[in-house]
Write a protein that holds these residues in place. Structure first.
Motif, PDB file in Angstrom:
ATOM      1  N   VAL B 286       0.861  -1.167   0.000  1.00 53.84           N
ATOM      2  CA  VAL B 286       0.000   0.000   0.000  1.00 53.84           C
ATOM      3  C   VAL B 286       0.899   1.219   0.000  1.00 53.84           C
ATOM      4  N   SER B 287       0.656   2.143  -0.888  1.00 52.49           N
ATOM      5  CA  SER B 287       1.450   3.369  -0.860  1.00 52.49           C
ATOM      6  C   SER B 287       0.518   4.562  -0.800  1.00 52.49           C
ATOM      7  N   TYR B 288       1.023   5.637  -0.235  1.00 52.51           N
ATOM      8  CA  TYR B 288       0.200   6.811  -0.032  1.00 52.51           C
ATOM      9  C   TYR B 288       0.754   7.974  -0.833  1.00 52.51           C
ATOM     10  N   ARG B 289      -0.116   8.629  -1.541  1.00 49.56           N
ATOM     11  CA  ARG B 289       0.263   9.861  -2.206  1.00 49.56           C
ATOM     12  C   ARG B 289      -0.180  11.033  -1.329  1.00 49.56           C
ATOM     13  N   SER B 290       0.643  12.042  -1.198  1.00 46.15           N
ATOM     14  CA  SER B 290       0.174  13.211  -0.445  1.00 46.15           C
ATOM     15  C   SER B 290       0.587  14.472  -1.186  1.00 46.15           C
ATOM     16  N   GLY B 291       0.057  14.603  -2.360  1.00 45.36           N
ATOM     17  CA  GLY B 291       0.407  15.737  -3.213  1.00 45.36           C
ATOM     18  C   GLY B 291      -0.420  16.966  -2.892  1.00 45.36           C
ATOM     19  N   ASP B 292      -0.335  17.925  -3.765  1.00 44.73           N
ATOM     20  CA  ASP B 292      -1.015  19.196  -3.573  1.00 44.73           C
ATOM     21  C   ASP B 292      -2.518  19.066  -3.761  1.00 44.73           C
ATOM     22  N   MET B 293      -3.202  20.085  -3.360  1.00 43.57           N
ATOM     23  CA  MET B 293      -4.625  20.205  -3.648  1.00 43.57           C
ATOM     24  C   MET B 293      -4.815  21.396  -4.575  1.00 43.57           C
ATOM     25  N   VAL B 294      -5.657  21.235  -5.565  1.00 40.43           N
ATOM     26  CA  VAL B 294      -5.941  22.328  -6.472  1.00 40.43           C
ATOM     27  C   VAL B 294      -7.434  22.645  -6.424  1.00 40.43           C
ATOM     28  N   ALA B 295      -7.734  23.908  -6.232  1.00 44.31           N
ATOM     29  CA  ALA B 295      -9.122  24.360  -6.297  1.00 44.31           C
ATOM     30  C   ALA B 295      -9.281  25.137  -7.589  1.00 44.31           C
ATOM     31  N   PRO B 296      -9.875  24.510  -8.601  1.00 41.72           N
ATOM     32  CA  PRO B 296      -9.930  25.171  -9.912  1.00 41.72           C
ATOM     33  C   PRO B 296     -10.832  26.401  -9.873  1.00 41.72           C
ATOM     34  N   ALA B 297     -10.441  27.400 -10.624  1.00 37.28           N
ATOM     35  CA  ALA B 297     -11.275  28.593 -10.761  1.00 37.28           C
ATOM     36  C   ALA B 297     -12.540  28.214 -11.523  1.00 37.28           C
ATOM     37  N   LEU B 298     -13.673  28.601 -11.017  1.00 36.81           N
ATOM     38  CA  LEU B 298     -14.939  28.347 -11.699  1.00 36.81           C
ATOM     39  C   LEU B 298     -15.588  29.690 -12.007  1.00 36.81           C
ATOM     40  N   THR B 299     -16.184  29.792 -13.156  1.00 38.53           N
ATOM     41  CA  THR B 299     -16.973  30.986 -13.402  1.00 38.53           C
ATOM     42  C   THR B 299     -18.221  30.911 -12.537  1.00 38.53           C
ATOM     43  N   GLU B 300     -18.668  32.057 -12.062  1.00 36.53           N
ATOM     44  CA  GLU B 300     -19.928  32.089 -11.323  1.00 36.53           C
ATOM     45  C   GLU B 300     -21.036  32.341 -12.341  1.00 36.53           C
ATOM     46  N   ARG B 301     -21.904  31.385 -12.495  1.00 41.58           N
ATOM     47  CA  ARG B 301     -22.970  31.521 -13.489  1.00 41.58           C
ATOM     48  C   ARG B 301     -24.178  30.779 -12.947  1.00 41.58           C
TER      49      ARG B 301
ATOM     50  N   THR D 136       8.359  26.390  11.184  1.00 38.44           N
ATOM     51  CA  THR D 136       7.205  25.586  10.773  1.00 38.44           C
ATOM     52  C   THR D 136       7.331  25.287   9.289  1.00 38.44           C
ATOM     53  N   PRO D 137       6.824  24.140   8.870  1.00 38.18           N
ATOM     54  CA  PRO D 137       6.848  23.842   7.432  1.00 38.18           C
ATOM     55  C   PRO D 137       6.180  24.948   6.616  1.00 38.18           C
ATOM     56  N   ALA D 138       5.154  25.567   7.170  1.00 39.75           N
ATOM     57  CA  ALA D 138       4.451  26.618   6.426  1.00 39.75           C
ATOM     58  C   ALA D 138       5.355  27.815   6.161  1.00 39.75           C
ATOM     59  N   VAL D 139       6.024  28.313   7.201  1.00 37.35           N
ATOM     60  CA  VAL D 139       6.846  29.514   7.022  1.00 37.35           C
ATOM     61  C   VAL D 139       8.077  29.202   6.175  1.00 37.35           C
ATOM     62  N   LEU D 140       8.647  28.031   6.364  1.00 36.96           N
ATOM     63  CA  LEU D 140       9.778  27.657   5.512  1.00 36.96           C
ATOM     64  C   LEU D 140       9.369  27.675   4.041  1.00 36.96           C
ATOM     65  N   ARG D 141       8.149  27.198   3.767  1.00 38.02           N
ATOM     66  CA  ARG D 141       7.679  27.209   2.391  1.00 38.02           C
ATOM     67  C   ARG D 141       7.414  28.627   1.893  1.00 38.02           C
ATOM     68  N   ASN D 256      -5.710  25.772  10.375  1.00 37.34           N
ATOM     69  CA  ASN D 256      -6.378  24.842   9.472  1.00 37.34           C
ATOM     70  C   ASN D 256      -5.373  23.788   9.003  1.00 37.34           C
ATOM     71  N   PRO D 257      -5.192  22.745   9.790  1.00 34.56           N
ATOM     72  CA  PRO D 257      -4.115  21.794   9.504  1.00 34.56           C
ATOM     73  C   PRO D 257      -4.267  21.133   8.133  1.00 34.56           C
ATOM     74  N   GLY D 258      -5.479  21.039   7.641  1.00 41.64           N
ATOM     75  CA  GLY D 258      -5.662  20.403   6.341  1.00 41.64           C
ATOM     76  C   GLY D 258      -5.336  21.313   5.174  1.00 41.64           C
ATOM     77  N   GLN D 259      -5.226  22.597   5.415  1.00 40.50           N
ATOM     78  CA  GLN D 259      -4.963  23.534   4.316  1.00 40.50           C
ATOM     79  C   GLN D 259      -4.308  24.784   4.883  1.00 40.50           C
ATOM     80  N   THR D 299       4.714  18.723   4.788  1.00 42.89           N
ATOM     81  CA  THR D 299       4.948  17.685   5.778  1.00 42.89           C
ATOM     82  C   THR D 299       4.537  18.229   7.129  1.00 42.89           C
ATOM     83  N   GLU D 300       4.011  17.371   7.971  1.00 46.82           N
ATOM     84  CA  GLU D 300       3.703  17.794   9.333  1.00 46.82           C
ATOM     85  C   GLU D 300       4.945  17.496  10.177  1.00 46.82           C
TER      86      GLU D 300
END
Lengths: 357, 357, 357, 357
Positions: B286-301, D136-141, D256-259, D299-300
Motif C-alpha cells: 500500500v502506498s500513499y500519495r500526499s500531493g497538492d490540492m488544487v481548487a480550480p477557478a470556476l466561473t460564477e454563473r 514551521t513547514p508553512a513559514v519555511l515554504r 487549518n491543519p488540512g490547508q 509535511t507535518e
C-alpha cells in the motif's frame, strides 16, 4: 487476597503491553497520573519499547510478558496489542490477578470478549475497555444532555469519521474506525434505548482485500436511526456527528476546537400522532422552531487522562468502569452483526434479543 | 409542421406552468434569456401568478392552461407544478405540439415517465428534465474531470444534502431531495458506468407519516459505491460530495463559494491484485500519495441560465438535451427501487437489467 | 404644499437615477415594496436603463433628469450615480421638492454634504443615506445589543472587509469600502460614544495611483479603539467584525449565513483601576470568563427591503431616517480626516470638536 | 579550546534554563533529538523543574545556574526565562563558553541584545534566537516562495494573531505576540527588502496598565506595507496571514491543519506605470487574473524539532543559525520603534538607516 486490596493512597503499579501506535499514549498518561506508577513497557520487540521510552526514562522495557505478570508490584495491565492477541494477553493478565484495561475493540469476537468478561467477573477484577472518545469533554457533555433530557428524545444520529487512514493488514475500516462511533453511541444512549438491528454496506474499490469505505445503519428500539460513515480513503478529515433530538439538535465537530458542540434550538415539530385522526394526519400541523444556537464552554482536557482516572476509580472502588467489559461486548456484538450484513449485501441483521453478555 | 421549425433567430415563445416555489426562478431566467420570449405564467390560482409577476410586468397571468396551449406563439412549456400533475400537464403540452421542460422529478412514477418519453419521441419534440444542479459550473466541471479521466476510475461517491427543510405533504425526503444527487450521479458517470442495485434506510421519528431522514446506497457495475444522505431535520445546512477516484479525489462543497471544488492528489494506492499471488496479497504494497490540492477557478454563473440555454439548444437543434427525458427516467427508476428497499427494511434491490427506458 | 403630504395609504411615486452597479438593486426593491410605485429609471445612457429594466417592464427608462423631476407623481428620488455627481443630482431633486435617498457616500466632501443637509432641512424633506449594511438583521441586532448594554461597554471594534475588488477609477479603496464600516460604527455606537481622532495607512503597491489597501484606526472618546481593514487585492473574501465589550464579545461573520453572529461570554476582567492603589495595580487581579457562546437566530431579510421601508416611514412621518443626512455627514467627516492622515503618513487627525453638521 | 570543538558525532550536552511556559517544550525536543543530550533543567524553583521532568526522568533538576555552567559536558544552553533576565543568563552562559539559544525576544532592549551579539561574536559562539514559527513547514515554504520569486514582488502582508490570551504582568500584547509576526516577516523577506518605518496604535480598554490590543503598520523600502494585529482579548482564535505578491497571493491559516497554505493565482494587474503617460495613467489598464488556487502539501513536522536541529547545525558548523542573534536584534529594533510610536499616538517612526546591529 488479590492485589487490588492495597492501600488506597498508594499509586497503582501498572504495566503497558504493546509499544505500537497506541501504547505511547498510555505510557504518557500513566506517567502523568498520580494514581498510577508505571513500571513496565512490554513489547515483542524490546527495542521498540525502548524507543518509545526514550533515553531518559526509568521505566523498564521488556519483551517478557511473564516477568511483567509475575511482578507483584504490578496490579494493573493495559493491553495495547493488535486485537487478535487481546484474548491471550488480557486473559493471562486476569489469571495473574491483574486488573485489565484493553484497547478497543475488547477482543476479536464476541465469544472471546465473553470469555474475558466472565473471567474478570469470576475474579472480581476490573476489566475496562479503552473507549477513549467516551472520555472527551464533548462526549461526556453529550451524554449528560441526552440522559438529562435536554435534547428530548433521540430522533437520529449521524456520525462521519473519515480520513486518509492506514489501510490495516488484518481488519477492515469498519473494525478499525466504527468502534469509536459504536462505543460513543453505547455510551450516550439513555437507559432503555438500544439498537435492535444493523445493516452495513461497504466497498473495496482499491483491491485491498477488505472494505475501505463502509456505511452502517442501526435501527433503535424507539424507531430512531443511527448511521455511521467510516472511510480510509478520504483526502479530507471529517469527524462530525449530528444528534437530532425532539427538543434540540446537537452538532459535534471534533476538529473545531473553538466550537466542538453546537446545540440548536431549531427543528421541526409535528402535532402528536396520537392526538390526530387519519384525516388530520394528512393535514398535520408541522411547525418550525428557529431559536438560538448555544455552543457550551467545554474544558480542554485530554480524554486519556480522564480515562486513566476512571480506571483507577474502578480499581480502587471495586465498581465497574463507565466503559467496562460489558460495554466492550455490546460494541463487539454490533461489529459482528455489521460484518454479517456486509457479507450478505446489506441485509438487516437483528441483534440477539438476549443481551450479548 | 410543428412549431419547432420557426426561424432560428427568433426568440422561442414560452409559458411557465406553476407559480409556486420553483416557477418564479424559471420566470426570471426565461425573461433574462435572449433565446426565449416569456408569454404566460399559468397557475390554478391566477392571483398567485400575478403576485409572482408583480405590478410592473407585461407577461400575462392566467389560470387557463388550455388557452396557453392554444397560443401558437407558445412553442415551449415549462412545467413547475407538483410532481403528481407532471404527467397530465406535460402530456397535454406535448399533445399540443409544445417542447416541454419538466421540473424534477420527471413524473410520479417510472410508468408515467415512460409515457412522456414515448410521446415526445413520437412527436419529435424536446422533453427535458430540469435537473438544475447538473448545470452548475461545479457539476459541469466534475463531469469533465470524470469523463476525461483526470480523477481516474470512480471508487466511491458520498453525497450529503441536509438542511432544515419543509416537510412535504405528499412526498418523503428521498423523493424531495435525492433527485438532485441521483441526477448529478447520472450526469457525471462516464459511459458504461451505472448503478446495478440500491438499498435505502430511513426514519420518520417525528411522526410525519414519511421518512424525514434517508440513506441510499448504490452499488455500481464497477464495484464502486455511491451513498446519499438526505435529511429534512438537520439544523445545519450541508451540501457536500466527496468523489473518490483512483487518481485523485474531489470534494465539492456547494456552500463554499470561494472554494466549491477541491481536487486532492492524495490517496492510497495498492499494487494491482492481478499482479499478486495470494501470499503477496496479504503483504500487499500500500502506498500513499500526499500531493497538492488544487481548487480550480470556476466561473460564477446561475445554473438555471445555462439550463435554459440548453433547452433552447435542444429545441433549435432537434437533439436531446443533456438532461433529457431518458435521464429523468433513469432517476425515477432509482427512486422507485429505493422506495421499495425502504419498505422492505433496506434490502438490496437490483435495477432491471433492461434499460428503464 | 410640497409633495410629501399626499395620502398616507397611497404608494409613493419614486424614480431611480443611475442604472449602474447599485441602481438595479434599488429598482428591484422599490418594485417589491407596496409602499412605493416606481415610475422612472433614469441614466445618462438610456440604453443602460432599458437593459436594467429588461423586456417585460412597464417602468419608463429615460435619460432626461429634468423630465423626471418635473413629474408630479414622483415624490421621491433615489440617487445611485457616482459620488462626484451626488451633490448636483440630489440638490436638483431637493429643489424640485422631492425626498431624496442617496447611495453612500452622501457626497464627495463634507462641504457638499453640508449643503445637501441644509437644503433638505430648509425644505422639510427627507434626506436619507443608503447605508445599506445598517439595515441587515445582523447590524440591527448588534445595535440593540450595544445600546441595550448586553455587551457592556465597547472596548474595541475590529472590522475586516477585503476581497478582490474593482479598482475604481476615481476613488481609493478607503472611499469605496470604508463607508460601510464607518456607517455601521456610527449606527451601532451608543449615544455619547464617538470617535475623536483618526489615523490611516495605505499602500498603492500595484501603481494604481490610489491606495488599494488601507488601515484606519479610530480612537473613541471612551478610550476604546476601532480599526478597519479594507483591501481590493485580497484573493479571499472576508467580511468580519469583532466587537469586544466589557461583558461579552460579539463576532460578526457576514459570509456565514448559518451563524452570522456569535456572542461569547468569554473574556478578561480586571479589577477596577479606581479601587486599586499603585502597588496593587502591578499585582492586579485579572480573571478570565469562559462561558458559553450564543448564536442568536436572525430572520433572513434583505437589507435593502428594510432600508426602503425606512425611507417610506421617514417620508410619511416627516421624521429623520435612522441613517439620515447627518449620519451621512459624520461618515464623510471621518473619511476626510482619514484621507488627510493617509497623505500625512499616518498622523493622528483630531475630529472637529464641533459636530461636523 | 572552547567546548564547541568536540567530536562531530557525539551528542551535544545541553541544559535548559527556565521551567515555565516554554521550557517544557524545549526539554521534550532536546530529549527527542539524537543531536543533543539533555543534562540539566534549571529553574529558580527547583520543584518546578522537577515537576516538569516528572517522576520517570534521568535528567537532573537544579536551581544552581553556576553548577550548570560549570559542567564541562554542557556545551549549549537554552534560555527560556522571562525576557527581563535574558541578558544576565545568556551573558553568563556565553562567558562560560556555551553556545546559547534564547527564547524570543532576544532581550529586553536593543542595547541588551547588542551586548549579547557582540559577546557571542567575540567568542565565536553560536547565539540563536528561538523564533519558533520560522521553523514551521508553512513559514519555511513561504520563505522559499518569496525568495524564489513564485509570488512575485511583495505588495502587502497582513497578519492577524488574536486569541483570549494571558494578560502579562510585565509586557504588553505587542511585546508578547508581535515578535512572532516580526520574526516571520524578517525571515521571509527577500534580500534587500526591509522595513523603513513603523507606526503602532493600541488600547488598554480593560485598565490592565498596558495595551491589550495593538496594530502595527510597517512601511517597507519597496513601497509595500505590512500590518500586524495582535490582541489578547479576542474570544476567537485567529492566526492568519495574507501575503500579496505581484504574481500570486498566499493565505496562511495556521489553524487549518488540512490547508495551512493556499496560493491564489488571482489578482489585479496594472500596466506598468513607467510605460504610461499621465493621461494614460488615469485611463490605466487594470486586468484581473482569476486562476486556480493551489494548496501545497506540507509535511507535518514540529517546528521546535527543526529549530533544535538548526541549533545543532549552527554549533557543529560554526555558522550562524537562520535565526541568529542579528535576526533577534532586528526584531527588537522594530519592537522598540513600535513602542515609541504607541507612546506618541501612532506617529511614524523611521528605523535607523544604519543597521540596528
Amino acid at each position: 487476597m488479590n492485589s487490588s486490596h492495597a492501600a488506597a493512597d498508594e499509586p497503582i503499579g501498572v504495566a503497558v503491553i504493546g509499544a505500537g501506535y497506541w501504547g505511547p499514549n498510555l505510557v504518557r498518561n500513566f506517567q502523568n497520573s498520580a494514581e498510577f506508577r508505571l513500571r513496565w513497557l512490554c513489547d515483542l520487540e524490546v527495542r521498540r519499547a525502548q524507543r518509545v521510552l526514550g533515553d531518559y526514562s526509568t521505566v523498564q522495557a521488556t519483551d517478557d510478558l511473564a516477568a511483567v505478570l509475575a511482578d507483584d508490584k504490578v496490579r494493573a495491565v493495559a493491553v495495547a496489542t493488535p486485537a487478535g492477541s487481546h484474548l491471550e494477553v488480557a486473559m493471562a493478565a486476569l489469571r495473574a490477578g491483574k486488573h485489565v484495561l484493553v484497547e478497543k475493540p475488547l477482543a476479536a469476537s464476541v465469544e472471546q470478549g465473553r470469555a474475558l468478561v466472565a473471567e474478570a467477573e469470576r475474579r472480581g477484577l476490573s476489566l475496562m475497555c479503552d473507549h477513549t472518545y467516551c472520555y472527551t469533554p464533548a462526549v461526556l457533555r453529550i451524554r449528560e444532555l441526552l440522559h438529562g433530557g435536554e435534547l428530548g428524545e433521540l430522533q437520529y444520529l449521524d456520525s462521519v469519521r473519515i480520513n486518509l487512514g492506514l489501510v490495516q493488514r488484518d481488519i477492515d475500516v469498519m473494525w478499525d474506525l466504527a468502534p469509536h462511533d459504536l462505543s460513543i453511541l453505547d455510551f450516550i444512549l439513555p437507559p432503555g434505548v438500544a439498537p435492535v438491528s444493523v445493516a452495513a454496506h461497504g466497498a473495496d474499490r482499491i483491491g485491498a482485500g477488505r472494505a475501505c469505505v463502509a456505511y452502517l445503519t442501526l435501527h433503535l428500539n424507539t424507531g430512531a436511526i443511527a448511521h455511521i460513515h467510516v472511510n480510509w480513503l478520504s483526502p479530507v478529515k471529517i469527524r462530525t456527528a449530528i444528534i437530532g433530538g425532539s427538543k434540540r439538535t446537537l452538532v459535534w465537530d471534533d476538529l473545531n476546537p473553538g466550537q466542538r458542540l453546537s446545540i440548536f434550538d431549531r427543528g421541526v415539530d409535528v402535532a402528536s400522532a396520537d392526538e390526530l385522526g387519519d384525516e388530520q394526519r394528512r393535514d398535520m400541523l408541522v411547525s418550525y422552531r428557529s431559536g438560538d444556537m448555544v455552543a457550551p464552554a467545554l474544558t480542554e482536557r485530554e480524554a486519556l487522562r480522564t480515562m486513566v482516572e476512571e480506571f483507577a476509580r474502578s480499581i480502587r472502588g471495586g465498581t465497574p468502569a463507565l466503559t467496562d467489559g460489558r460495554a466492550g461486548l455490546r460494541v463487539l456484538a454490533l461489529l459482528e452483526a455489521a460484518t454479517r450484513s456486509l457479507a450478505e449485501g446489506g441485509s438487516l441483521i437483528a441483534l440477539d434479543e438476549e443481551s450479548p453478555e
